[in-house]
Design a protein around this motif. Structure first.
Motif, PDB file in Angstrom:
ATOM      1  N   ASP A 156      -4.105 -13.951  54.334  1.00 40.60           N
ATOM      2  CA  ASP A 156      -5.482 -14.025  54.836  1.00 40.60           C
ATOM      3  C   ASP A 156      -6.461 -13.502  53.779  1.00 40.60           C
ATOM      4  O   ASP A 156      -7.538 -14.058  53.587  1.00 40.60           O
ATOM      5  CB  ASP A 156      -5.638 -13.212  56.137  1.00 40.60           C
ATOM      6  CG  ASP A 156      -4.802 -13.800  57.262  1.00 40.60           C
ATOM      7  OD1 ASP A 156      -4.506 -15.007  57.199  1.00 40.60           O
ATOM      8  OD2 ASP A 156      -4.430 -13.051  58.179  1.00 40.60           O
ATOM      9  N   TYR A 157      -6.041 -12.434  53.080  1.00 43.68           N
ATOM     10  CA  TYR A 157      -6.933 -11.929  52.034  1.00 43.68           C
ATOM     11  C   TYR A 157      -7.033 -12.924  50.875  1.00 43.68           C
ATOM     12  O   TYR A 157      -8.119 -13.089  50.289  1.00 43.68           O
ATOM     13  CB  TYR A 157      -6.501 -10.540  51.527  1.00 43.68           C
ATOM     14  CG  TYR A 157      -7.552 -10.018  50.586  1.00 43.68           C
ATOM     15  CD1 TYR A 157      -8.770  -9.560  51.094  1.00 43.68           C
ATOM     16  CD2 TYR A 157      -7.399 -10.099  49.214  1.00 43.68           C
ATOM     17  CE1 TYR A 157      -9.793  -9.170  50.246  1.00 43.68           C
ATOM     18  CE2 TYR A 157      -8.411  -9.708  48.353  1.00 43.68           C
ATOM     19  CZ  TYR A 157      -9.605  -9.246  48.884  1.00 43.68           C
ATOM     20  OH  TYR A 157     -10.626  -8.884  48.047  1.00 43.68           O
TER      21      TYR A 157
ATOM     22  N   CYS B 197     -11.701  -6.813  59.851  1.00 43.91           N
ATOM     23  CA  CYS B 197     -12.824  -6.753  58.916  1.00 43.91           C
ATOM     24  C   CYS B 197     -13.675  -8.009  59.039  1.00 43.91           C
ATOM     25  O   CYS B 197     -13.226  -9.026  59.571  1.00 43.91           O
ATOM     26  CB  CYS B 197     -12.313  -6.642  57.479  1.00 43.91           C
ATOM     27  SG  CYS B 197     -11.349  -5.154  57.189  1.00 43.91           S
TER      28      CYS B 197
ATOM     29  N   GLU C 193      -5.051  -4.454  51.452  1.00 41.79           N
ATOM     30  CA  GLU C 193      -6.012  -5.572  51.349  1.00 41.79           C
ATOM     31  C   GLU C 193      -7.435  -5.085  51.610  1.00 41.79           C
ATOM     32  O   GLU C 193      -8.379  -5.560  50.978  1.00 41.79           O
ATOM     33  CB  GLU C 193      -5.703  -6.692  52.353  1.00 41.79           C
ATOM     34  CG  GLU C 193      -4.436  -7.462  52.071  1.00 41.79           C
ATOM     35  CD  GLU C 193      -3.239  -6.824  52.701  1.00 41.79           C
ATOM     36  OE1 GLU C 193      -3.388  -6.225  53.780  1.00 41.79           O
ATOM     37  OE2 GLU C 193      -2.133  -6.900  52.124  1.00 41.79           O
TER      38      GLU C 193
ATOM     39  N   GLY D  25     -10.422  -5.490  49.122  1.00 37.46           N
ATOM     40  CA  GLY D  25     -11.605  -6.216  49.594  1.00 37.46           C
ATOM     41  C   GLY D  25     -12.890  -5.449  49.326  1.00 37.46           C
ATOM     42  O   GLY D  25     -13.922  -6.031  48.970  1.00 37.46           O
TER      43      GLY D  25
ATOM     44  N   LEU E 278      -5.803  -7.294  58.716  1.00 31.63           N
ATOM     45  CA  LEU E 278      -5.566  -6.844  57.344  1.00 31.63           C
ATOM     46  C   LEU E 278      -4.886  -5.470  57.384  1.00 31.63           C
ATOM     47  O   LEU E 278      -4.983  -4.746  58.381  1.00 31.63           O
ATOM     48  CB  LEU E 278      -6.879  -6.752  56.571  1.00 31.63           C
ATOM     49  CG  LEU E 278      -7.657  -8.069  56.384  1.00 31.63           C
ATOM     50  CD1 LEU E 278      -8.895  -7.839  55.532  1.00 31.63           C
ATOM     51  CD2 LEU E 278      -6.781  -9.160  55.767  1.00 31.63           C
TER      52      LEU E 278
ATOM     53  N   PRO F 220     -15.532 -10.727  56.697  1.00 34.25           N
ATOM     54  CA  PRO F 220     -15.771 -11.210  55.322  1.00 34.25           C
ATOM     55  C   PRO F 220     -17.266 -11.394  55.077  1.00 34.25           C
ATOM     56  O   PRO F 220     -18.021 -11.716  56.001  1.00 34.25           O
ATOM     57  CB  PRO F 220     -15.050 -12.575  55.297  1.00 34.25           C
ATOM     58  CG  PRO F 220     -14.109 -12.551  56.447  1.00 34.25           C
ATOM     59  CD  PRO F 220     -14.732 -11.677  57.484  1.00 34.25           C
TER      60      PRO F 220
ATOM     61  N   LEU G 259     -15.782  -7.751  51.644  1.00 36.57           N
ATOM     62  CA  LEU G 259     -15.798  -7.363  53.061  1.00 36.57           C
ATOM     63  C   LEU G 259     -17.106  -6.642  53.375  1.00 36.57           C
ATOM     64  O   LEU G 259     -17.585  -5.841  52.567  1.00 36.57           O
ATOM     65  CB  LEU G 259     -14.611  -6.453  53.386  1.00 36.57           C
ATOM     66  CG  LEU G 259     -13.216  -7.043  53.117  1.00 36.57           C
ATOM     67  CD1 LEU G 259     -12.143  -5.990  53.371  1.00 36.57           C
ATOM     68  CD2 LEU G 259     -12.964  -8.271  53.985  1.00 36.57           C
TER      69      LEU G 259
ATOM     70  N   ALA H  84     -11.488 -11.159  60.055  1.00 36.95           N
ATOM     71  CA  ALA H  84     -10.126 -11.078  59.517  1.00 36.95           C
ATOM     72  C   ALA H  84      -9.469  -9.966  60.317  1.00 36.95           C
ATOM     73  O   ALA H  84      -9.658  -8.790  60.022  1.00 36.95           O
ATOM     74  CB  ALA H  84     -10.161 -10.750  58.033  1.00 36.95           C
TER      75      ALA H  84
ATOM     76  N   ILE I 153      -9.652 -15.240  51.743  1.00 38.00           N
ATOM     77  CA  ILE I 153     -10.986 -14.625  51.600  1.00 38.00           C
ATOM     78  C   ILE I 153     -11.397 -14.635  50.128  1.00 38.00           C
ATOM     79  O   ILE I 153     -12.520 -14.999  49.781  1.00 38.00           O
ATOM     80  CB  ILE I 153     -10.979 -13.177  52.165  1.00 38.00           C
ATOM     81  CG1 ILE I 153     -10.762 -13.203  53.676  1.00 38.00           C
ATOM     82  CG2 ILE I 153     -12.281 -12.459  51.839  1.00 38.00           C
ATOM     83  CD1 ILE I 153     -10.537 -11.835  54.303  1.00 38.00           C
ATOM     84  N   ARG I 154     -10.458 -14.288  49.260  1.00 39.81           N
ATOM     85  CA  ARG I 154     -10.758 -14.245  47.829  1.00 39.81           C
ATOM     86  C   ARG I 154     -11.021 -15.647  47.289  1.00 39.81           C
ATOM     87  O   ARG I 154     -11.988 -15.875  46.556  1.00 39.81           O
ATOM     88  CB  ARG I 154      -9.602 -13.598  47.086  1.00 39.81           C
ATOM     89  CG  ARG I 154      -9.859 -13.505  45.599  1.00 39.81           C
ATOM     90  CD  ARG I 154      -8.599 -13.173  44.848  1.00 39.81           C
ATOM     91  NE  ARG I 154      -8.448 -11.756  44.614  1.00 39.81           N
ATOM     92  CZ  ARG I 154      -7.407 -11.234  43.954  1.00 39.81           C
ATOM     93  NH1 ARG I 154      -6.439 -12.007  43.527  1.00 39.81           N
ATOM     94  NH2 ARG I 154      -7.330  -9.944  43.744  1.00 39.81           N
TER      95      ARG I 154
ATOM     96  N   SER J 212      -1.779 -10.448  53.598  1.00 38.61           N
ATOM     97  CA  SER J 212      -2.077 -10.793  52.196  1.00 38.61           C
ATOM     98  C   SER J 212      -2.493 -12.259  52.064  1.00 38.61           C
ATOM     99  O   SER J 212      -3.348 -12.589  51.241  1.00 38.61           O
ATOM    100  CB  SER J 212      -0.888 -10.472  51.295  1.00 38.61           C
ATOM    101  OG  SER J 212       0.243 -11.191  51.692  1.00 38.61           O
TER     102      SER J 212
END
Lengths: 266, 360
Positions: B77-78, B276, B100, B104, B96, B278, B110, B93, B81-82, B75
């Motif tokens: 890491d997400y 994933c 997430e 994404g 995940l 990004p 993603l 990533a 990304i956000r 979370s």
């Protein structure tokens, strides 16, 4: 100055705007709402997190001033040739990361830690005590971590006092205690207020120490913000919580600064 | 005589080479930068493992440099990304989890993958695309939330009831030796779903879980968030029974932790770790190669054995004893629960709040 203000104002403006946006299923929508604030003020859990945060801040500020003032006074007034070393020792905790220092307290306070072993060994307790996770453990950890800041602030204030004022008071018949209470203490009040504000401000926004010594069941505002932002990915409520923290901290710090300035001017 | 004229032929050649190199330097640096891949994946006790089994062999095969970013949970890491609108500073990533990944995809952060970019996607278990949206990532590790217990302190548990109502099987001696996890950790969410199911509920009715949590609270001695945070409490004998990820359980038991891992009678909930890309990744081409590499049968085998997890594709040969504790057949996978991660994501905040209210 304008640049600093810009970089302070812009993120806070973004935070403020996010706090008024509705979040659905972890996603920010375009709908404006006051629900995020209502959510926080109607849940006992978060009301307690506010209260706990400010209790921790006040307690840490008071403890650090109470412990830091005598130490700062001694370091400023000492004529020992070891004075430099003593100052370095007083500030030594700053050399270690706050996480390392907090884990030191973790080793001491946990149920299988040094404190329990000692109390059991001395026969003072029959069963191990859970000193942590608790608000008390957070206060102990933060008071230790922030003491050098208070000592430094009060030292600066004490060093600025003209020693002749004390000599003059004593030459007019005042005892050492009366000289301290009527001359030194009032003149060092800005330092006391500054040390308190510094310890208070850092304590209410601290994350690592409450996270380690408080754990997930003893939340303060910083750990709750972190939870909403990075674990639950609900940025609206996280932002609302952050806005409340920033506004309360700024208001209280402003009030304390005004009080310190007024006392210093008297 | 001028300086140039005084130079002999080899000096002139050297001079020309250096001049050309100086002029071309920006292009050479760019070319080298393109051959660097930034991968966010396991850290802590697993850092050396993932670098040895996955990253270094990839570098060797493709002649590239991988920068390993070992920080953050799924979370966190997400959240990066956000916050960076899809350009978090890493190209992959690598760790995940389905909630997430689903978020994404909804937020368009993603990259959509196809078998053209990642050919090994075609070999994954059919179940994969029921758990995460098709082409949203490359699930490279399969594990499950098992039940672990201290062999020297407790009898072997059989059911999730033995964790949720420990006094019934173990009496007062278990008081203070049960661990609870914050629902910020999926392990907690899965354990709560089991608790709900024990009382006839599930993701749509969690009330039986809250009743069990309230009753269990008196027996809980340790409360943590992260799975790794639990390890010292296992080691010092403070915790005797816990839900725990099968991979971590295998890893620590193999290193001498006096615990045993079991699959309770009611079954377990499975978890895919997903890699994933990004949308703002700098080196997407190499990122796709890395994802494909993670799904390569030889790497899947090596990683499963090292990490004590299951491959995410059928047909990977594993020693029989090891495979016995893993999900390696279609039948085993069919018996494993994979709750709707979209629902979990949407309700996790309310569940966390309820959990905090009970545990605070």
């Amino acid at each position: 100055m304008a640049l600093l203000l810009f970089f302070f104002a812009l993120p806070n403006a973004l935070l403020l705007s996010a706090s008024f946006v509705k979040s659905e299923a972890q996603q920010l929508t375009h709908e404006l709402t006051l629900e995020n604030y209502a959510f926080l003020f109607t849940r006992a859990l978060y009301v307690w997190a506010f209260i706990r945060t400010f209790v921790v801040g006040f307690a840490v500020g008071l403890i650090d001033v109470a412990l830091g003032y005598p130490l700062a006074y001694f370091l400023v007034r000492s004529r020992s040739r070891w004075k430099g070393l003593l100052i370095a020792l007083a500030l030594a905790p700053l050399l270690a990361s706050v996480v390392v220092r907090t884990y030191g307290w973790y080793i001491i306070l946990n149920r299988f830690g040094v404190a329990n072993d000692l109390l059991l060994g001395l026969g003072l307790i029959d069963e191990r005590i859970a000193f942590m996770p608790s608000t008390g453990a957070i206060i102990i950890g933060l008071a230790h971590a922030l003491l050098p800041y208070t000592v430094l602030t009060i030292m600066g204030s004490l060093q600025g006092i003209n020693p002749n004022l004390e000599l003059a008071a004593m030459s007019l018949g005042a005892s050492r205690t009366r000289t301290f209470l009527n001359v030194v203490l009032p003149l060092s009040f800005p330092g006391i207020a500054g040390g308190f504000i510094l310890a208070f401000s850092i304590a209410i926004s601290a994350y690592a120490t409450p996270a380690i010594l408080g754990g997930p069941a003893t939340q303060v505002m910083a750990t709750a913000i972190y939870g909403f932002m990075t674990q639950l990915l609900d940025w609206s409520i996280g932002a609302a919580l952050a806005v409340i923290l920033v506004v309360c901290a700024m208001a209280l710090a402003y009030a304390a600064a005004r009080l310190g300035a007024r006392q210093g001017a008297l | 005589m001028s300086y140039c004229l005084a130079m002999n032929r080899s000096s002139r050649r050297r001079f020309l080479k250096r001049s050309a190199a100086a002029l071309a330097a920006p292009y050479i640096i760019t070319a080298r930068a393109q051959e660097t891949l930034v991968v966010n994946t396991q850290g802590g006790e697993y850092q050396e493992l993932v670098e040895r089994v996955v990253i270094r062999p990839f570098e060797k095969k493709f002649g590239v440099k991988v920068l390993h970013d070992p920080t953050g949970t799924a979370s966190q890491d997400y959240a990066k990304i956000r916050a960076s609108r899809g350009a978090p500073g890493f190209d992959v990533a690598g760790l995940l989890t389905p909630p997430e990944v689903i978020l994404g995809v909804k937020e368009g952060l993603l990259e959509k993958l196809t078998e053209r970019e990642v050919p090994n996607l075609r070999h994954l278990w059919d179940k994969t695309w029921q758990v995460i949206p098709p082409g949203s990532g490359a699930p490279h590790t399969l594990q499950y939330a098992a039940l672990v217990y201290h062999k020297e302190k407790l009898e072997r548990p059989r059911s999730w009831t033995d964790y949720w109502e420990p006094q019934k099987k173990y009496g007062a001696k278990v008081k203070g030796h049960v661990i609870q996890y914050n629902p910020a950790n999926l392990l907690s969410v899965y354990a709560l779903i089991h608790a709900a199911q024990l009382g006839g509920g599930g993701v749509d009715n969690m009330e039986p879980a809250w009743q069990r949590l309230k009753a269990q609270k008196a027996f809980v001695g340790v409360v943590v968030t992260g799975s790794a945070e639990a390890v010292p409490h296992f080691e010092n004998g403070e915790v005797w029974i816990s839900p725990y990820w099968s991979a971590r359980s295998g890893y620590y038991i193999d290193r001498g932790l006096p615990f045993e891992m079991i699959i309770p009678d009611e079954g377990v909930i499975g978890l895919f770790d997903v890699a994933c890309v990004p949308v703002g990744a700098k080196n997407k081409k190499l990122a796709y190669e890395f994802l494909n590499w993670r799904l390569d049968p030889a790497i899947q085998r090596e990683w499963a054995l090292a990490y004590f997890s299951s491959p995410t594709r059928p047909g990977v040969e594993l020693p029989a004893k090891f495979a016995a504790s893993q999900l390696t057949t279609q039948e085993q996978l069919a018996k494993t629960q994979f709750p709707d991660s979209d629902v979990i994501g949407a309700r996790r905040k309310d569940w966390t709040l309820k959990w905090q209210e009970i545990m605070a």
